[in-house]
Write an enzyme that holds these catalytic residues in place. Structure first.
Site, PDB file in Angstrom:
ATOM      1  N   CYS A 157       0.862  -1.183   0.000  1.00 52.27           N
ATOM      2  CA  CYS A 157       0.000   0.000   0.000  1.00 52.27           C
ATOM      3  C   CYS A 157       0.898   1.232   0.000  1.00 52.27           C
ATOM      4  O   CYS A 157       1.902   1.277   0.716  1.00 52.27           O
ATOM      5  CB  CYS A 157      -0.879  -0.068   1.243  1.00 52.27           C
ATOM      6  SG  CYS A 157      -1.595   1.491   1.729  1.00 52.27           S
ATOM      7  N   CYS A 403     -11.167  17.605  12.658  1.00 55.72           N
ATOM      8  CA  CYS A 403     -10.907  16.715  11.512  1.00 55.72           C
ATOM      9  C   CYS A 403     -12.043  16.810  10.501  1.00 55.72           C
ATOM     10  O   CYS A 403     -12.135  15.996   9.590  1.00 55.72           O
ATOM     11  CB  CYS A 403     -10.702  15.282  11.985  1.00 55.72           C
ATOM     12  SG  CYS A 403     -12.044  14.667  12.985  1.00 55.72           S
TER      13      CYS A 403
END
Ligand code: SAH
Length: 448
Positions: A157, A403
């Site tokens: 990844c 966030c």
């Protein structure tokens, strides 16, 4: 609307990182298309007033488009921005914060350019992958295709720590060589479900967590010995048992199979112990920039009483405590609260107290003085009980770490009759994704 719309122009990026297309009065959200690109789009479904589509043919490629490092980045759902040049990613993140704050909260303060990473790849210190066996008996691991449980195999990844992939590949080989069965979701049979790897940034420490359906699987000792032989960089291995048919990765039962059962890492000179289930920020480089910029907004002189609300495992509060008179931390999650107390002991910080409670309930009952509020709520933002008490208490300074720009803007709007924004700094904690973290400084306006 007809099924295929030709020659659509993408005009924007949505907060989830999807391309935004206007077709007359209709809005179409579409993956894999960026502003100024054109495409033929197939309409898939209609939900909450907007259409969702899929690119059939793309023309007019954006100059911001780059070759992604990962072949499955468009289907795993993790990296919405991997096909965008990093400078463009930062530009869109800054724009998203600016738009949310002006549209929802009418903030006039300049939004600083999003603080990026030198190398925006391989930053994640926590990697979790499902394991499965295909029809030919070959072990597969990878990421789930978005909104499904189909495993897409992957070599490595692009955003995970480089140390993870070689270990995952050897686990696959060992499972095949030793014939250890992987879990099958349909039959609920098999042993190994997931592998979780946690890495330390500051120390040569690495944890492997084997999530299994039963404790002590046959051949376990040999498996562990062989894995550690091949990968001496592994400092601890933990078995976590999860036999429930659920999407939650970790179960409650745990056994240390090798090493101490935890790793350690540092943030701005403080040391933290991380076990299999602990919450810990996933980007060790950017978290230091985030906390340093947030705390820089407070002119500490050891006299301040600071409230650290939504404190998680206490990281920001513990760092603030070095320069404040006293820090009061409040966190609703019991295990995070417990970790926070341990983290304070570990770092010999004694001017901090921890409360396990809802932040709104806690502050409305708290009768001491608070000079500075640091708040870092979850994506849903804060609530009226909390914010109205902050206003009643006339706390002079607020450092809001968020966030989610949209809930941040909603909360700032709520505070705006009494508070003025004087600092906005987006920080890129999750390169290649559409997420953006923002630090906002607010101060109490003079009474007119
Ligand atoms: N400040 C921390 C964690 C922020 S994540 C850090 O930087 O790592 C947000 C935290 O808010 C989570 O730990 C979550 O459990 C907590 N939380 C969510 N709702 C809450 C509430 N109503 N009251 C107090 N804490 C809450």
């Amino acid at each position: 609307m007809q099924k295929i719309i030709t020659n659509c122009l993408c005009v924007d990026i949505s907060s989830e990182g999807k391309g935004v297309i206007k077709n007359g009065k209709d809005i179409i959200f579409c993956d894999g298309i960026f502003p100024n690109e054109k495409a033929d789009v197939e309409i898939l479904y209609h939900r909450a007033g907007v259409y969702f589509g899929k690119v059939k043919k793309l023309y007019n490629l954006s100059r911001d488009r780059i070759q992604p490092r990962c072949k499955i980045c468009t289907s795993c759902g993790g990296c919405q921005y991997q096909q965008l040049d990093y400078k463009a990613q930062l530009k869109y993140k800054t724009k998203r914060v600016k738009e949310a704050l002006t549209r929802i909260a009418h903030v006039k303060q300049e939004v600083l350019p999003c603080l990026g990473m030198g190398n925006p790849y391989n930053y994640r210190n926590k990697i979790q992958v499902p394991f499965n066996k295909d029809r030919n008996g070959k072990v597969k691991f990878g990421f789930y295709k978005e909104n499904s449980h189909i495993i897409m195999p992957i070599k490595e990844c692009a955003i995970e720590d480089k140390r993870a992939a070689p270990i995952l590949w050897d686990i696959k080989l060992l499972l095949e060589e030793m014939n250890i069965p992987c879990y099958n979701e349909d039959s609920s049979k098999g042993i190994l479900r997931y592998v979780l790897i946690r890495t330390s940034y500051h120390y040569d420490e690495l944890m492997v967590v084997l999530v299994t359906t039963q404790m002590n699987f046959p051949g376990q000792r040999n498996f562990i010995n062989e894995l550690v032989n091949r990968h001496p960089e592994i400092t601890t291995i933990v078995e976590n048992v999860n036999s429930r048919h659920t999407n939650v990765i970790l179960g409650n039962q745990e056994k240390v199979l090798y090493g101490p059962g935890h790793i350690k890492d540092d943030i701005l000179g403080l040391s933290f112990e991380i076990s299999a289930a602990s919450f810990f920020q996933v980007n060790p480089v950017q978290v230091e920039k985030l906390y340093a910029s947030a705390l820089n907004l407070i002119d500490f002189n050891k006299k301040e009483v600071v409230l650290d609300a939504y404190s998680g495992v206490g990281t920001i509060g513990l760092i603030a405590a070095r320069n404040a008179k006293k820090v009061i931390s409040v966190e609703i999650n019991k295990s995070a609260h417990k970790n926070a107390i341990e983290n304070a002991k570990r770092n010999n910080v004694d001017n901090i107290e921890f409360h396990c409670a809802d932040a709104g309930e806690f502050i409305s009952k708290y009768d001491g003085d608070i000079d500075v509020l640091i708040m870092d709520p979850p994506r849903s933002g804060s609530d009226e009980t909390f914010l109205s008490t902050v206003m009643n208490k006339r706390i002079k300074k607020i450092v809001y770490v968020s966030c989610n720009p949209e809930t941040l803007a909603r909360d700032i709007q709520y505070l705006s009759s009494m508070y003025e924004v004087n600092y906005v700094q987006p920080v890129d904690m999750f390169p290649m994704t559409a997420h953006v973290e923002t630090i906002v400084g607010l101060y109490l306006k003079d009474k007119k």
